[in-house]
Write an enzyme that holds these catalytic residues in place. Structure first.
Site, PDB file in Angstrom:
ATOM      1  CD1 TRP A  36      -0.822   2.335   2.285  1.00  0.00           C
ATOM      2  CD2 TRP A  36      -2.787   1.766   1.374  1.00  0.00           C
ATOM      3  NE1 TRP A  36      -1.691   3.397   2.456  1.00  0.00           N
ATOM      4  CE2 TRP A  36      -2.903   3.072   1.914  1.00  0.00           C
ATOM      5  CE3 TRP A  36      -3.901   1.200   0.757  1.00  0.00           C
ATOM      6  CZ2 TRP A  36      -4.093   3.812   1.846  1.00  0.00           C
ATOM      7  CZ3 TRP A  36      -5.080   1.942   0.703  1.00  0.00           C
ATOM      8  CH2 TRP A  36      -5.167   3.224   1.235  1.00  0.00           C
ATOM      9  CG  MET A  37       2.404   5.144  -2.207  1.00  0.00           C
ATOM     10  SD  MET A  37       3.413   5.154  -3.727  1.00  0.00           S
ATOM     11  CE  MET A  37       2.191   5.717  -4.874  1.00  0.00           C
ATOM     12  CG  ASP A  39      -0.539  11.154   2.776  1.00  0.00           C
ATOM     13  OD1 ASP A  39      -1.502  10.584   2.266  1.00  0.00           O
ATOM     14  OD2 ASP A  39      -0.553  11.621   3.924  1.00  0.00           O
ATOM     15  CD  GLN A  55       2.541   8.290   5.792  1.00  0.00           C
ATOM     16  OE1 GLN A  55       1.714   8.012   6.636  1.00  0.00           O
ATOM     17  NE2 GLN A  55       3.828   8.466   6.088  1.00  0.00           N
ATOM     18  CG  PHE A  98       0.680   9.310  10.571  1.00  0.00           C
ATOM     19  CD1 PHE A  98       0.825   7.923  10.544  1.00  0.00           C
ATOM     20  CD2 PHE A  98      -0.564   9.826  10.915  1.00  0.00           C
ATOM     21  CE1 PHE A  98      -0.243   7.072  10.848  1.00  0.00           C
ATOM     22  CE2 PHE A  98      -1.643   8.994  11.215  1.00  0.00           C
ATOM     23  CZ  PHE A  98      -1.480   7.615  11.186  1.00  0.00           C
ATOM     24  CB  SER A  99       2.367  12.754   5.877  1.00  0.00           C
ATOM     25  OG  SER A  99       1.811  11.766   5.051  1.00  0.00           O
ATOM     26  NE  ARG A 167      -3.660  13.676  10.293  1.00  0.00           N
ATOM     27  CZ  ARG A 167      -4.744  13.798  11.037  1.00  0.00           C
ATOM     28  NH1 ARG A 167      -4.653  13.891  12.340  1.00  0.00           N
ATOM     29  NH2 ARG A 167      -5.939  13.858  10.480  1.00  0.00           N
ATOM     30  CD1 TRP A 306      -7.463  10.191   2.792  1.00  0.00           C
ATOM     31  CD2 TRP A 306      -7.265   7.996   3.137  1.00  0.00           C
ATOM     32  NE1 TRP A 306      -6.179   9.942   3.191  1.00  0.00           N
ATOM     33  CE2 TRP A 306      -6.026   8.606   3.417  1.00  0.00           C
ATOM     34  CE3 TRP A 306      -7.371   6.607   3.277  1.00  0.00           C
ATOM     35  CZ2 TRP A 306      -4.915   7.886   3.831  1.00  0.00           C
ATOM     36  CZ3 TRP A 306      -6.261   5.883   3.690  1.00  0.00           C
ATOM     37  CH2 TRP A 306      -5.042   6.520   3.969  1.00  0.00           C
TER      38      TRP A 306
HETATM   39  N1  DQQ Z   1      -2.201  10.273   5.819  1.00  0.00           N
HETATM   40  C1  DQQ Z   1      -1.165  10.161   6.789  1.00  0.00           C
HETATM   41  C2  DQQ Z   1      -1.327  11.302   7.713  1.00  0.00           C
HETATM   42  C3  DQQ Z   1      -2.047  12.283   6.868  1.00  0.00           C
HETATM   43  C4  DQQ Z   1      -2.992  11.443   6.070  1.00  0.00           C
HETATM   44  C5  DQQ Z   1      -1.265   8.821   7.438  1.00  0.00           C
HETATM   45  C6  DQQ Z   1      -3.439  12.083   4.805  1.00  0.00           C
HETATM   46  O1  DQQ Z   1      -0.104  11.797   8.145  1.00  0.00           O
HETATM   47  O2  DQQ Z   1      -2.703  13.254   7.629  1.00  0.00           O
HETATM   48  O3  DQQ Z   1      -0.994   7.794   6.531  1.00  0.00           O
HETATM   49  O4  DQQ Z   1      -3.728  11.188   3.802  1.00  0.00           O
END
Ligand code: DQQ
Length: 494
Positions: A36-37, A39, A55, A98-99, A167, A306
């Protein structure tokens, strides 16, 4: 925490990544090594090459504990796979790295700045999450997390700021030598904000103040901010969650938003002049930019959303693609996007048509393919009216992806209902375009599993993933009424 999480992931991707053949992937859009990929992270220029992290969950085509995948490229089209860069292997990031983003330090090291996520059970049995900002240092392949992580925690927030939704730091070294970062947060009113922090050395950070906020107008949490100057303006990118729809500009759910304005660094004041979507299609989220050595501001986004992730091919061993890297500029107060110019060197087999009259389903010799760069200009024929123009791609007897334009409303609609998905997710998106002297111009880039449409020389972009079988490669044109079209089409060989 297990210190071998990263080694295991590196071993897993090296062992099983090669099972995915090149033909099962897009040719020049980045996909994960395996799994999986989401951000794009750490999009940067380092030691003579572009680096991109993402990610990553190597073990599944579902989102899960977040690692950072890693690639580099010389031309933004051919991606060299590198071993995963980070694993969630510390107490403060055990539930996900996370990102985040990357910048180069004066001593030549690359610094990654990211969000560490940690969940724990409260005495009342509730799962509580904390998000903090962390750093790691490396040489372009291997990274070591900072011993004093995290560098920003809830105590660094303004009053009322959320330590749960805190974040996606985007860092840069500013013209005055100061490191700055913007990060997403939720304020007391429950909606999103972007905070600015400063540091003299990249390790010790302090709050400068908020840059802008949703105030419950543009969605709740603002994810993945970016903040940069462009053509005399200052641009703020955010990816709002839980947006309420606003006309055809913003749809419900996860959106991308570009705020154009002016910024005074002394007083940290951002004055909005315009607000628009970044991509008007079905699949686009969390874009990030870099400043290339030649001065171009280049953006790349997750070509997925998403809201649509349940639409995926059943037996595929990768999921999630990046958009084409796009060059950004400002024209007439609006964000303009163009595929990176490097793509032009991949064009082959030019086919050109001019002033073709279309008043029924029309196929043109030499116009087909699933890896193409094609520009179609549409205008009314003489004084004749038309009520609808259709461009059909990725077509065979069963499948088709359609771009439809209705001049009476100026609405362009991208429709991938019959593009290989059996999931009940959004398959159409409409956008209001601006015809010029009655003409619209559509540049369509296709790469096996996607379509990206650039309207009127990049004034608007609309992206969608498609899973149509590759044999469905016919292209046709159709109109209700009569139109004249020009077509310039290339195969892409990357
Ligand atoms: N995806 C990340 C977060 C971000 C979100 C987690 C946005 O850091 O806020 O995988 O797609």
């Amino acid at each position: 925490m297990s210190k071998d999480l990263l080694l295991k992931a590196r071993d897993f991707e090296a062992r099983y990544g090669p099972f995915i053949s090149e033909e099962q992937r897009p040719a020049f859009h980045l996909t994960p090594t395996i799994g999986w990929m989401n951000d794009p992270n750490g999009f940067s220029f380092y030691k003579g090459e572009y680096h991109l992290f993402y990610q990553y969950n190597p073990y599944s085509t579902e989102w899960g504990p977040m690692y950072w995948g890693h690639v580099r490229t010389k031309d933004l089209l051919h991606w060299e796979r590198l071993p995963a860069a980070m694993a969630p292997d510390q107490e403060y990031d055990k539930d996900g790295c996370f990102s985040g983003s990357a910048t180069e330090l004066p001593d030549g090291r690359q610094m990654l700045v990211y969000t560490g996520v940690r969940r724990c059970l409260s005495p009342e049995g509730r799962t509580e999450e904390t998000q903090t900002q962390c750093i790691a240092f490396g040489d372009g392949t291997n990274y070591v997390k900072y011993a004093a992580n995290p560098v920003l925690t809830a105590k660094d927030l303004p009053e009322g700021g959320s330590g749960v939704d805190f974040r996606d730091p985007k860092v840069w070294r500013d013209t005055d030598g100061v490191y700055r970062l913007v990060v997403g947060n939720r304020t007391r009113d429950g909606s999103g904000a972007v905070l600015l922090y400063e540091s003299a050395d990249g390790e010790h950070w302090s709050l400068r103040g908020p840059v802008d906020a949703s105030r419950n107008q543009y969605g709740l949490m603002w994810e993945c901010p970016d903040f940069f100057p462009l053509d005399g303006k200052q641009i703020l990118f955010v990816s709002p969650q839980d947006m309420s729809p606003i006309g055809l500009e913003f749809h419900a759910g996860n959106c991308t938003m570009c705020l154009i304005g002016r910024y005074d660094r002394e007083s940290n004041t951002f004055e909005r002049e315009g607000v628009q979507a970044i991509d008007y299609g079905i699949d686009f989220y969390a874009p990030q930019t870099l400043l290339a050595p030649d001065g171009r501001r280049i953006m790349i986004g997750w070509m997925q959303n998403w809201n649509t992730v349940s639409s995926k091919p059943r037996d595929c061993r990768w999921f999630g693609q990046m958009s084409l890297p796009r060059e950004l500029s400002i024209r007439d107060g609006r964000l303009i996007q163009a595929p990176v110019r490097e793509l032009e060197s991949c064009r082959r087999n030019k086919v050109i048509y001019q002033d073709v009259l279309v008043n029924s389903e029309t196929n043109l010799h030499g116009i087909q393919g699933r890896m193409i760069d094609m520009t179609v200009t549409v205008r009314p024929a003489g004084r004749g009216d038309y009520s609808c123009f259709r461009l059909n791609v990725a077509r065979d007897g069963e499948f088709v992806t359609t771009i439809r334009y209705k001049p009476d409303t100026s609405i362009l609609k991208i429709d991938r209902t019959h593009s290989g998905s059996n999931s009940d997710v959004v398959h159409t998106r409409s956008l209001l375009v601006r015809p010029r002297n009655g003409e619209i111009k559509l540049r369509v880039i296709m790469d096996r599993f996607s379509i990206e449409v650039f309207v009127n020389d990049g004034e608007q972009a609309a992206s969608a993933a498609i899973y149509t079988r590759q044999e469905a490669d016919a292209i046709s044109f159709d109109a209700m009424g009569t139109v004249l079209i020009d077509v310039e089409k290339y195969d892409l060989e990357v």
